[in-house]
Motif scaffolding. Sequence first.
Motif, PDB file in Angstrom:
ATOM      1  N   ALA A 388      20.896  44.292  40.488  1.00 21.80           N
ATOM      2  CA  ALA A 388      19.486  44.201  40.878  1.00 21.80           C
ATOM      3  C   ALA A 388      18.981  45.468  41.560  1.00 21.80           C
ATOM      4  O   ALA A 388      17.778  45.636  41.741  1.00 21.80           O
ATOM      5  CB  ALA A 388      19.290  43.000  41.809  1.00 21.80           C
ATOM      6  N   PHE A 389      19.870  46.371  41.928  1.00 19.50           N
ATOM      7  CA  PHE A 389      19.461  47.570  42.654  1.00 19.50           C
ATOM      8  C   PHE A 389      18.711  48.546  41.756  1.00 19.50           C
ATOM      9  O   PHE A 389      19.125  48.829  40.627  1.00 19.50           O
ATOM     10  CB  PHE A 389      20.684  48.304  43.211  1.00 19.50           C
ATOM     11  N   GLY A 390      17.657  49.112  42.295  1.00 16.89           N
ATOM     12  CA  GLY A 390      17.102  50.339  41.765  1.00 16.89           C
ATOM     13  C   GLY A 390      17.740  51.506  42.492  1.00 16.89           C
ATOM     14  O   GLY A 390      18.402  51.339  43.518  1.00 16.89           O
ATOM     15  N   GLU A 391      17.518  52.718  41.987  1.00 16.79           N
ATOM     16  CA  GLU A 391      18.204  53.882  42.540  1.00 16.79           C
ATOM     17  C   GLU A 391      17.853  54.119  44.010  1.00 16.79           C
ATOM     18  O   GLU A 391      18.731  54.301  44.847  1.00 16.79           O
ATOM     19  CB  GLU A 391      17.866  55.114  41.708  1.00 16.79           C
ATOM     20  N   ALA A 392      16.572  54.117  44.342  1.00 20.37           N
ATOM     21  CA  ALA A 392      16.158  54.392  45.723  1.00 20.37           C
ATOM     22  C   ALA A 392      16.642  53.302  46.678  1.00 20.37           C
ATOM     23  O   ALA A 392      17.109  53.578  47.784  1.00 20.37           O
ATOM     24  CB  ALA A 392      14.647  54.528  45.794  1.00 20.37           C
ATOM     25  N   GLU A 393      16.542  52.056  46.240  1.00 17.22           N
ATOM     26  CA  GLU A 393      16.965  50.936  47.080  1.00 17.22           C
ATOM     27  C   GLU A 393      18.476  51.002  47.322  1.00 17.22           C
ATOM     28  O   GLU A 393      18.954  50.767  48.435  1.00 17.22           O
ATOM     29  CB  GLU A 393      16.598  49.621  46.399  1.00 17.22           C
ATOM     30  N   PHE A 394      19.222  51.343  46.274  1.00 12.99           N
ATOM     31  CA  PHE A 394      20.677  51.441  46.428  1.00 12.99           C
ATOM     32  C   PHE A 394      21.052  52.567  47.378  1.00 12.99           C
ATOM     33  O   PHE A 394      21.943  52.409  48.226  1.00 12.99           O
ATOM     34  CB  PHE A 394      21.340  51.666  45.064  1.00 12.99           C
ATOM     35  N   ALA A 395      20.409  53.713  47.259  1.00 11.78           N
ATOM     36  CA  ALA A 395      20.707  54.848  48.134  1.00 11.78           C
ATOM     37  C   ALA A 395      20.494  54.473  49.594  1.00 11.78           C
ATOM     38  O   ALA A 395      21.286  54.855  50.471  1.00 11.78           O
ATOM     39  CB  ALA A 395      19.844  56.047  47.756  1.00 11.78           C
ATOM     40  N   THR A 396      19.441  53.711  49.876  1.00 11.34           N
ATOM     41  CA  THR A 396      19.176  53.273  51.249  1.00 11.34           C
ATOM     42  C   THR A 396      20.259  52.311  51.727  1.00 11.34           C
ATOM     43  O   THR A 396      20.759  52.430  52.852  1.00 11.34           O
ATOM     44  CB  THR A 396      17.803  52.601  51.338  1.00 11.34           C
TER      45      THR A 396
END
Length: 415
Positions: A388-396
């Motif tokens: 379910a992660f997008g790239e920006a959300e995962f990085a955070t």
Amino acid sequence: MVGTVGAVRVGVVGGSIAGCAGALAAARAAPEATVVVFERSGGELRDRGAGIGIQHERFAELVEAGFLDASLPATPGHSRDWFTRDGVSADGGGDSGLGKRIWRQPFPFNAYNWGHLYRSLRGRLPGRVEFRGDARVVSVAACESGAGAGASVTVADGSVEHFDLLLGADGYRSVVREAMFPGVVPDYAGYLCWRGLSDFGELKGLPQDSFFTVGFNHGHLVAYPIPADDGRRHFNWVLYSAVPPELTGNLNTATSIPPGAVSHAVLDFMDSLLTRELPAAWAAAIRKTARENVFIQPIYDFAAPAFAKSRMLLLGDAGAVSRPHAAAGTVKAMQDAASLLDLWRTTTDLDELAARYDAARAPAGAAVTALARRIGAAQVLETPDWAAFGEAEFATWLGAQMQLPDGTEMGGRRL
């Protein structure tokens, strides 16, 4: 003068990386000292080929401190690719058998072969360091006062020797630590990992020159290429997951299970996990390792109440065991020795040395252990919905795990 450095006797229990680093520190800091290393294995120490990731700055610090060789064979790394099963990659690509690539993380680590690192460090010991193989220390006793202050060791053959300073570098089941703090043992974290190697050149379709992590429900795979002895590259992999206790028995006593001793039930569980949870390419890569060459490592951690007591000092896993997620265990062992060397150059009093060493290294051990616990909770015990992660959300999400307020970060702490 009692308690001062000079023609003293220094004992080192354990002859692996922490022990060799500690012996090297003692030999450099006290050139007139007698240094004796007790190693329980009878032949050359051989790891099962496990890889070690070392952060670029930490490696440079240890080269400057004289514990590592800048020319040590390595596979260079600058990124860590995170995958999970199914879906479309963050870069828009489809599922090629690798799964969804969540993010390419900047990752300033190189990968090393444990055996190369150990042999390089062992080779730095001066000839006057007495390295005794097949010398298993069965007990340690402290002598806390007077001219005989220090500690004595009893070896399996019945011989007893006294040392003015004793370095406990004998791992997570440390005999020296037991003498200092009876009953203080590592805690089982509630999960384990399988580990293995295969020929990276025989694997098809995997990304090159990167560290890889594949997340799944209640676990993840970590993999990366490491240099082999013959110039090829190994595919070094570590698969973490919780396992039903009825398959493993009681793991509350710290142990590891070598190749050939892993039960069929635990290997079958791993195989079903590969089929159920991992993208096809990663499952196929792990299955290139023959079942008889797979070993498992129950995950433990702890930090000792102190790193020194009287004239006994703890180095490496004897003092603090951090889960492998922080990629800091080997670095911390050598940093313990490097700190000991620096402190030893500023004081001639062994009791003061012990106290200052404890003040310097106990907080570091506790911090790395805490960081690794936090990463293990997030990436094994309480895993998210990876897909379910997008790239920006995962990085955070990932960034929140990887550093503590005191500066401890993935890869350890500054020396």
